[in-house]
Design a protein around this motif. Structure first.
Motif, PDB file in Angstrom:
ATOM      1  N   LEU A   1       0.891  -1.151  -0.068  1.00  0.00           N
ATOM      2  CA  LEU A   1       0.040  -0.008  -0.146  1.00  0.00           C
ATOM      3  C   LEU A   1       1.029   1.413   0.023  1.00  0.00           C
ATOM      4  O   LEU A   1       1.767   1.379   0.858  1.00  0.00           O
ATOM      5  N   ASP A   2       0.810   2.138  -1.275  1.00  0.00           N
ATOM      6  CA  ASP A   2       1.219   3.423  -1.259  1.00  0.00           C
ATOM      7  C   ASP A   2       0.275   4.274  -0.629  1.00  0.00           C
ATOM      8  O   ASP A   2      -0.671   4.542  -1.205  1.00  0.00           O
ATOM      9  N   ILE A   3       0.734   5.248   0.344  1.00  0.00           N
ATOM     10  CA  ILE A   3      -0.230   6.013   0.933  1.00  0.00           C
ATOM     11  C   ILE A   3       0.194   7.595   0.590  1.00  0.00           C
ATOM     12  O   ILE A   3       1.619   7.816   1.245  1.00  0.00           O
ATOM     13  N   LYS A   4      -0.456   8.398  -0.040  1.00  0.00           N
ATOM     14  CA  LYS A   4      -0.031   9.987  -0.238  1.00  0.00           C
ATOM     15  C   LYS A   4      -1.050  10.702   0.450  1.00  0.00           C
ATOM     16  O   LYS A   4      -2.478  10.396   0.744  1.00  0.00           O
ATOM     17  N   LYS A   5      -0.884  12.157   1.098  1.00  0.00           N
ATOM     18  CA  LYS A   5      -1.667  12.661   1.710  1.00  0.00           C
ATOM     19  C   LYS A   5      -1.505  14.275   1.728  1.00  0.00           C
ATOM     20  O   LYS A   5      -0.220  14.506   1.574  1.00  0.00           O
ATOM     21  N   ARG A   6      -2.492  14.987   1.753  1.00  0.00           N
ATOM     22  CA  ARG A   6      -2.321  16.370   1.903  1.00  0.00           C
ATOM     23  C   ARG A   6      -3.568  16.974   2.810  1.00  0.00           C
ATOM     24  O   ARG A   6      -4.680  16.339   2.334  1.00  0.00           O
ATOM     25  N   GLY A   7      -3.430  18.011   3.534  1.00  0.00           N
ATOM     26  CA  GLY A   7      -4.685  18.456   4.181  1.00  0.00           C
ATOM     27  C   GLY A   7      -5.188  17.430   5.686  1.00  0.00           C
ATOM     28  O   GLY A   7      -6.162  17.612   5.814  1.00  0.00           O
ATOM     29  N   THR A   8      -4.384  16.591   5.837  1.00  0.00           N
ATOM     30  CA  THR A   8      -4.759  15.757   6.986  1.00  0.00           C
ATOM     31  C   THR A   8      -3.475  15.420   7.736  1.00  0.00           C
ATOM     32  O   THR A   8      -2.469  15.475   7.272  1.00  0.00           O
ATOM     33  N   SER A   9      -3.762  15.159   9.123  1.00  0.00           N
ATOM     34  CA  SER A   9      -2.736  14.819   9.877  1.00  0.00           C
ATOM     35  C   SER A   9      -2.254  13.323  10.046  1.00  0.00           C
ATOM     36  O   SER A   9      -1.551  13.266  10.926  1.00  0.00           O
ATOM     37  N   VAL A  10      -2.726  12.387   9.384  1.00  0.00           N
ATOM     38  CA  VAL A  10      -2.437  11.144   9.322  1.00  0.00           C
ATOM     39  C   VAL A  10      -1.220  11.078   8.749  1.00  0.00           C
ATOM     40  O   VAL A  10      -0.568  11.510   7.950  1.00  0.00           O
ATOM     41  N   THR A  11      -0.543  10.183   9.713  1.00  0.00           N
ATOM     42  CA  THR A  11       0.821   9.624   9.357  1.00  0.00           C
ATOM     43  C   THR A  11       0.841   8.377   8.485  1.00  0.00           C
ATOM     44  O   THR A  11       0.223   7.196   8.799  1.00  0.00           O
ATOM     45  N   PRO A  12       1.286   8.371   7.278  1.00  0.00           N
ATOM     46  CA  PRO A  12       1.279   7.253   6.326  1.00  0.00           C
ATOM     47  C   PRO A  12       1.655   5.907   6.676  1.00  0.00           C
ATOM     48  O   PRO A  12       1.089   4.955   6.663  1.00  0.00           O
ATOM     49  N   GLU A  13       2.863   6.149   7.537  1.00  0.00           N
ATOM     50  CA  GLU A  13       3.715   4.787   7.736  1.00  0.00           C
ATOM     51  C   GLU A  13       2.812   4.122   9.133  1.00  0.00           C
ATOM     52  O   GLU A  13       2.590   3.024   8.923  1.00  0.00           O
ATOM     53  N   GLU A  14       2.412   5.102   9.909  1.00  0.00           N
ATOM     54  CA  GLU A  14       1.291   4.585  11.160  1.00  0.00           C
ATOM     55  C   GLU A  14      -0.187   3.963  10.428  1.00  0.00           C
ATOM     56  O   GLU A  14      -0.409   2.631  10.953  1.00  0.00           O
ATOM     57  N   LEU A  15      -0.508   4.531   9.682  1.00  0.00           N
ATOM     58  CA  LEU A  15      -1.663   3.926   8.844  1.00  0.00           C
ATOM     59  C   LEU A  15      -1.505   2.703   8.196  1.00  0.00           C
ATOM     60  O   LEU A  15      -2.282   1.731   8.222  1.00  0.00           O
ATOM     61  N   ARG A  16      -0.343   2.683   7.561  1.00  0.00           N
ATOM     62  CA  ARG A  16      -0.073   1.365   6.702  1.00  0.00           C
ATOM     63  C   ARG A  16       0.003   0.098   7.712  1.00  0.00           C
ATOM     64  O   ARG A  16      -0.333  -0.890   7.278  1.00  0.00           O
ATOM     65  N   LYS A  17       0.557   0.307   8.700  1.00  0.00           N
ATOM     66  CA  LYS A  17       0.578  -0.755   9.932  1.00  0.00           C
ATOM     67  C   LYS A  17      -0.736  -1.153  10.514  1.00  0.00           C
ATOM     68  O   LYS A  17      -0.867  -2.485  10.743  1.00  0.00           O
ATOM     69  N   GLN A  18      -1.607  -0.122  10.487  1.00  0.00           N
ATOM     70  CA  GLN A  18      -2.919  -0.399  11.005  1.00  0.00           C
ATOM     71  C   GLN A  18      -3.646  -1.351   9.965  1.00  0.00           C
ATOM     72  O   GLN A  18      -4.518  -2.004  10.084  1.00  0.00           O
ATOM     73  N   LEU A  19      -3.507  -1.000   8.449  1.00  0.00           N
ATOM     74  CA  LEU A  19      -4.445  -1.469   7.632  1.00  0.00           C
ATOM     75  C   LEU A  19      -3.915  -2.826   6.851  1.00  0.00           C
ATOM     76  O   LEU A  19      -4.807  -3.501   6.635  1.00  0.00           O
ATOM     77  N   LEU A  20      -2.501  -3.012   6.930  1.00  0.00           N
ATOM     78  CA  LEU A  20      -2.094  -4.023   6.503  1.00  0.00           C
ATOM     79  C   LEU A  20      -1.844  -5.294   7.375  1.00  0.00           C
ATOM     80  O   LEU A  20      -1.656  -5.169   8.533  1.00  0.00           O
ATOM     81  N   PRO A  21      -2.118  -6.461   6.810  1.00  0.00           N
ATOM     82  CA  PRO A  21      -1.835  -7.812   7.807  1.00  0.00           C
ATOM     83  C   PRO A  21      -0.282  -7.564   8.206  1.00  0.00           C
ATOM     84  O   PRO A  21       0.460  -7.059   7.602  1.00  0.00           O
ATOM     85  N   ALA A  22      -0.190  -8.400   9.364  1.00  0.00           N
ATOM     86  CA  ALA A  22       1.159  -8.240   9.986  1.00  0.00           C
ATOM     87  C   ALA A  22       2.355  -8.805   9.094  1.00  0.00           C
ATOM     88  O   ALA A  22       1.967  -9.681   8.332  1.00  0.00           O
ATOM     89  N   GLY A  23       3.462  -8.095   9.080  1.00  0.00           N
ATOM     90  CA  GLY A  23       4.613  -8.400   8.212  1.00  0.00           C
ATOM     91  C   GLY A  23       4.571  -7.942   6.779  1.00  0.00           C
ATOM     92  O   GLY A  23       5.232  -8.191   6.028  1.00  0.00           O
ATOM     93  N   LYS A  24       3.343  -7.425   6.428  1.00  0.00           N
ATOM     94  CA  LYS A  24       3.380  -6.541   5.268  1.00  0.00           C
ATOM     95  C   LYS A  24       3.497  -4.944   5.099  1.00  0.00           C
ATOM     96  O   LYS A  24       3.514  -4.722   6.292  1.00  0.00           O
ATOM     97  N   GLY A  25       4.072  -4.433   4.168  1.00  0.00           N
ATOM     98  CA  GLY A  25       4.158  -3.096   3.940  1.00  0.00           C
ATOM     99  C   GLY A  25       4.340  -2.425   2.682  1.00  0.00           C
ATOM    100  O   GLY A  25       3.560  -2.797   1.906  1.00  0.00           O
ATOM    101  N   SER A  26       5.103  -1.571   2.578  1.00  0.00           N
ATOM    102  CA  SER A  26       5.437  -0.806   1.289  1.00  0.00           C
ATOM    103  C   SER A  26       6.309  -1.442   0.434  1.00  0.00           C
ATOM    104  O   SER A  26       6.459  -1.119  -0.831  1.00  0.00           O
ATOM    105  N   ALA A  27       6.940  -2.555   0.718  1.00  0.00           N
ATOM    106  CA  ALA A  27       7.894  -3.210  -0.067  1.00  0.00           C
ATOM    107  C   ALA A  27       7.070  -4.375  -0.880  1.00  0.00           C
ATOM    108  O   ALA A  27       6.538  -5.243  -0.258  1.00  0.00           O
ATOM    109  N   LYS A  28       7.264  -4.315  -2.292  1.00  0.00           N
ATOM    110  CA  LYS A  28       6.391  -5.096  -3.144  1.00  0.00           C
ATOM    111  C   LYS A  28       7.477  -6.656  -3.204  1.00  0.00           C
ATOM    112  O   LYS A  28       8.454  -6.867  -3.159  1.00  0.00           O
ATOM    113  N   LYS A  29       6.430  -7.489  -2.912  1.00  0.00           N
ATOM    114  CA  LYS A  29       7.002  -8.951  -3.231  1.00  0.00           C
ATOM    115  C   LYS A  29       6.026  -9.652  -4.261  1.00  0.00           C
ATOM    116  O   LYS A  29       4.900  -9.247  -4.556  1.00  0.00           O
TER     117      LYS A  29
END
Length: 409
Positions: free
Chosen positions: A356-384
């Motif tokens: 998941l690639d997350i872009k943002k403007r106009g919101t205080s959300v931290t993409p790295e933290e949101l990514r951890k919340q949304l993806l199953p454990a062990g997954k992130g922004s590195a493509k496999k």
């Protein structure tokens, strides 16, 4: 032994130091300990070895700005941080050449990047630097250019002689034992902005490099302000006065990239120009380059794209069609959802998304933290292999936060 920059540069200016530095290949961190021991074993002093390895590291780092020229230059850490990239310095020099300027005083020349570019166009250069160590580096760096002279002096008190142009790159950092720290107040720069304005008031052709975050209300009237982006990284805003300012241009965004140069300009003062309509997230969403945003040209770009803003205070543009533009990255809008961690988590699971690639403007959300919340454990922004990827744009429309699923064009 001392690790002060002046002592290290002095070591390098000896015959032994210069030859030893020239004998080294590109710096590699994983080999530095072994190389250090080897050079000492050959009989070189610890102070010289330290100076040579430090300079080798700076030269390798400097190749991003200076290319192959870096291999013959001398650097300080603070000087390299502020030094102009050579391709940008060439643009500065072209301004003076096209205006017919024959002699430029480079006040606060630093390591001499802009002086090198000016001298390469056969413009006479008086390069002035108040710091003795930096002036010594500039002298070495400008040896190949007979039209350039380095003067160790304060930029605000040196005699300009017959110079008909002035270039300034004020020091915007302070250096201490803990490193360098950025200064934000233009009057605290060295030299200050008021000194630049006094030079311009005398009628000289003046260009000054400032930090790209300079507020619009700090930019003097009667000059051209040009923000420069290199490969998507906004590196500076240059203020141009008198003969080197282009008629009919108050602000500009210059983009330099692999495809060449592109520029968006406006004759209007800050806050002027077209008013872009505001509309829904639909069709294609465009993310303007940072230079376009800094120059206040987002509405101009929206009109050029035949599009509208999604919110009058946020730099996202939507347009019905995919338009090839160097001034923004385009994404096809796939789905617009209310922003909700619970809802987005269900959306990720339902679509089998693993990256998941997350872009943002106009919101205080931290993409790295949101990514951890949304993806199953062990997954992130590195493509496999085999994983489904998705891109989310988080923004605000009025008081509502939304998440937009998009596909890069």
């Amino acid at each position: 032994m001392s690790d002060a920059p002046q002592d290290q540069i002095a070591q390098l200016l000896s015959e032994e130091g210069w030859q030893l530095l020239a004998s080294l290949g590109p710096y590699r961190e994983d080999q530095s300990f072994t190389l250090n021991a080897s050079l000492r074993k050959q009989g070189h002093s610890p102070a010289l070895v330290s100076a040579v390895l430090t300079q080798s590291r700076l030269r390798t780092k400097a190749e991003a700005k200076f290319g192959e020229f870096a291999r013959q230059m001398l650097f300080t850490q603070a000087g390299l941080e502020q030094a102009t990239r050579l391709n940008v310095a060439a643009r500065h020099a072209q301004r003076f050449a096209q205006a017919g300027i024959r002699h430029v005083a480079d006040l606060g020349c630093g390591l001499g990047a802009d002086s090198m570019a000016l001298a390469s166009l056969d413009i006479a250069v008086t390069a002035v630097e108040v710091d003795e160590t930096t002036a010594a580096c500039a002298t070495i760096n400008l040896i190949p250019f007979p039209h350039a002279t380095v003067v160790h002096s304060d930029a605000t008190s040196v005699a300009l002689g017959d110079a008909d142009g002035v270039w300034l790159d004020p020091a915007r950092r302070t250096t201490s034992t803990s490193g360098t720290k950025r200064i934000w107040d233009p009057e605290a720069f060295s030299p200050p902005l008021s000194f630049v304005e006094s030079l311009a008031a005398s009628g000289l052709a003046v260009g000054v490099k400032m930090g790209p975050g300079m507020p619009h209300d700090s930019i003097p009237a009667g000059c051209e302000a040009q923000w420069v982006s290199v490969g998507g990284d906004v590196t500076e805003v240059t203020l141009w006065f008198n003969a080197v300012a282009r008629p009919g241009i108050r602000r500009a965004a210059l983009l330099l990239g692999p495809q060449g140069a592109a520029e968006l300009t406006s004759a209007e003062d800050f806050g002027g120009g077209p008013v872009a309509p505001v509309g829904p997230v639909e069709g294609y969403i465009y993310e303007p380059d940072g230079a376009v945003i800094r120059a206040g040209l987002v509405a101009d770009l929206a009109v050029q794209l035949g599009g509208h803003l999604v919110d009058e205070h946020i730099a996202y543009i939507c347009a019905p069609d995919a338009v090839d533009t160097p001034f923004a990255r385009a994404y096809k809008v796939l789905e617009v959802m209310p922003y909700s961690v619970k809802g987005l988590k269900a959306w990720v699971k339902e679509n089998g998304i693993g990256v998941l690639d997350i872009k943002k403007r106009g919101t205080s959300v931290t993409p790295e933290e949101l990514r951890k919340q949304l993806l199953p454990a062990g997954k992130g922004s590195a493509k496999k292999a085999g994983q489904k990827t998705a891109t989310l744009v988080l923004t605000r429309i009025g008081d509502d936060r939304v998440a937009v699923s998009v596909e890069p064009v």
